[in-house]
Design an enzyme around this catalytic site. Sequence first.
Site, short mmCIF file in Angstrom:
data_model
loop_
_atom_site.label_atom_id
_atom_site.label_comp_id
_atom_site.label_asym_id
_atom_site.label_seq_id
_atom_site.Cartn_x
_atom_site.Cartn_y
_atom_site.Cartn_z
N LYS A 187 0.83 -1.22 0.00
CA LYS A 187 0.00 0.00 0.00
C LYS A 187 0.86 1.26 0.00
O LYS A 187 0.65 2.16 -0.79
CB LYS A 187 -0.86 0.09 1.28
CG LYS A 187 -1.94 -0.91 1.43
CD LYS A 187 -2.82 -0.56 2.63
CE LYS A 187 -2.11 -0.48 3.97
NZ LYS A 187 -1.60 -1.75 4.48
N ARG A 227 -9.59 1.56 8.57
CA ARG A 227 -9.19 0.20 8.94
C ARG A 227 -10.30 -0.53 9.70
O ARG A 227 -10.14 -1.69 10.04
CB ARG A 227 -7.96 0.26 9.84
CG ARG A 227 -6.64 0.05 9.10
CD ARG A 227 -5.53 0.21 10.11
NE ARG A 227 -4.35 -0.50 9.82
CZ ARG A 227 -3.23 0.04 9.29
NH1 ARG A 227 -3.22 1.30 8.94
NH2 ARG A 227 -2.16 -0.68 9.12
N ARG A 259 11.85 -5.57 5.15
CA ARG A 259 11.41 -4.20 4.90
C ARG A 259 12.24 -3.19 5.69
O ARG A 259 12.50 -3.37 6.88
CB ARG A 259 9.93 -4.05 5.27
CG ARG A 259 9.43 -2.63 5.11
CD ARG A 259 7.97 -2.57 4.82
NE ARG A 259 7.15 -2.69 6.00
CZ ARG A 259 5.83 -2.46 5.99
NH1 ARG A 259 5.23 -2.14 4.86
NH2 ARG A 259 5.13 -2.58 7.08
N ARG A 314 11.23 -1.49 11.17
CA ARG A 314 10.22 -1.06 12.14
C ARG A 314 10.01 -2.10 13.24
O ARG A 314 9.95 -3.29 12.93
CB ARG A 314 8.89 -0.84 11.42
CG ARG A 314 8.73 0.55 10.85
CD ARG A 314 7.57 0.64 9.90
NE ARG A 314 6.30 0.11 10.40
CZ ARG A 314 5.18 0.09 9.69
NH1 ARG A 314 5.16 0.58 8.47
NH2 ARG A 314 4.07 -0.40 10.20
N ARG A 353 -0.70 -8.28 13.67
CA ARG A 353 -1.28 -7.29 12.76
C ARG A 353 -2.13 -7.96 11.67
O ARG A 353 -3.15 -7.43 11.25
CB ARG A 353 -0.16 -6.43 12.13
CG ARG A 353 0.49 -5.51 13.15
CD ARG A 353 1.79 -4.93 12.65
NE ARG A 353 1.61 -4.03 11.53
CZ ARG A 353 2.58 -3.68 10.69
NH1 ARG A 353 3.80 -4.16 10.85
NH2 ARG A 353 2.34 -2.85 9.71
P1 AMP Z 1 0.85 1.17 8.90
O1 AMP Z 1 2.08 1.98 8.74
O2 AMP Z 1 -0.30 1.61 8.02
O3 AMP Z 1 1.10 -0.32 8.80
O4 AMP Z 1 0.33 1.43 10.41
C1 AMP Z 1 1.12 1.11 11.52
C2 AMP Z 1 0.28 1.06 12.78
O5 AMP Z 1 -0.32 2.34 13.03
C3 AMP Z 1 -0.89 0.09 12.77
O6 AMP Z 1 -0.50 -1.25 13.07
C4 AMP Z 1 -1.79 0.69 13.84
O7 AMP Z 1 -1.30 0.41 15.14
C5 AMP Z 1 -1.61 2.19 13.60
N1 AMP Z 1 -2.61 2.71 12.62
C6 AMP Z 1 -2.36 3.24 11.40
N2 AMP Z 1 -3.49 3.60 10.78
C7 AMP Z 1 -4.50 3.27 11.62
C8 AMP Z 1 -5.92 3.36 11.55
N3 AMP Z 1 -6.55 3.86 10.48
N4 AMP Z 1 -6.64 2.92 12.62
C9 AMP Z 1 -6.04 2.43 13.72
N5 AMP Z 1 -4.72 2.29 13.85
C10 AMP Z 1 -3.94 2.70 12.81
#
Ligand code: AMP
Length: 219
Positions: free
Chosen positions: A13, A88, A127, A160, A171
């Site tokens: 994404k 989400r 990653r 990360r 996740r």
């Molecule tokens: P990402 O970089 O999109 O994989 O997001 C990393 C982490 O940020 C996720 O595992 C959640 O803990 C938090 N996060 C990001 N976007 C959201 C969202 N829309 N709703 C809830 N938690 C989020």
Amino acid sequence: MRVIFLGQPGSGKGTQARRLAAEYGLAHISTGDMLRAAGKAETPLGQEAKRYMNRGALVPDEVMIAIIRERLQEKDCARGFILDGFPRTQPQADALAKLLRSLGKPVDHVVNLEVSVEELLCRMRGRLTCQSCGAIYHLTFDPPGVEGRCDRCRGRLIHRADDEEGTVRERLAVYSQSTQPLVEYYQARGLLRTVNGTGSIADIVKRVAEAIGAESEEA
Ligand code: AMP
């Protein structure tokens, strides 16, 4: 153009959203990047968010909805935007629909990137993420020019904490439970564009461009 990217962690994404946004001059809105920036700056939001992110859980809906409400009203969203990592959950999707209706800016496409779980795990093991600008690399499939440094901003590349295998599995479970139902939600609204997310980055860029009816310069 207003686009949402759906897809499991590691589905690409972020990489695809970034490229599409750069190509079409759209705002790239990554809620994960926003939360990580807040965490790095140690703001109250960042400190709260870290507690959820580090264990692979979702940050509460009301926090995320407030962040997006503010962000979508910024100037750079006027030409269009790409949402990467939001919504989400169903309450987030409902709140977004309501907000965009009130702004008179409905979503045009929801791109769902599909990748097998084996591939996701392999991608997330290698990653690398830029601590400064959020750019994404992979040790083997998309390495930076200089080891440990971002090609774009020279920032430091890190693995990360939430890309560790145990957290990744959590996740993925959270995705199946809370986010997967959005595939049907957007399908029912005629917005879903399913794209095979396996292959080279350039090939996937082409598939995404086709799916949203845009001409890709890389095509
Ligand atoms: P990402 O970089 O999109 O994989 O997001 C990393 C982490 O940020 C996720 O595992 C959640 O803990 C938090 N996060 C990001 N976007 C959201 C969202 N829309 N709703 C809830 N938690 C989020």
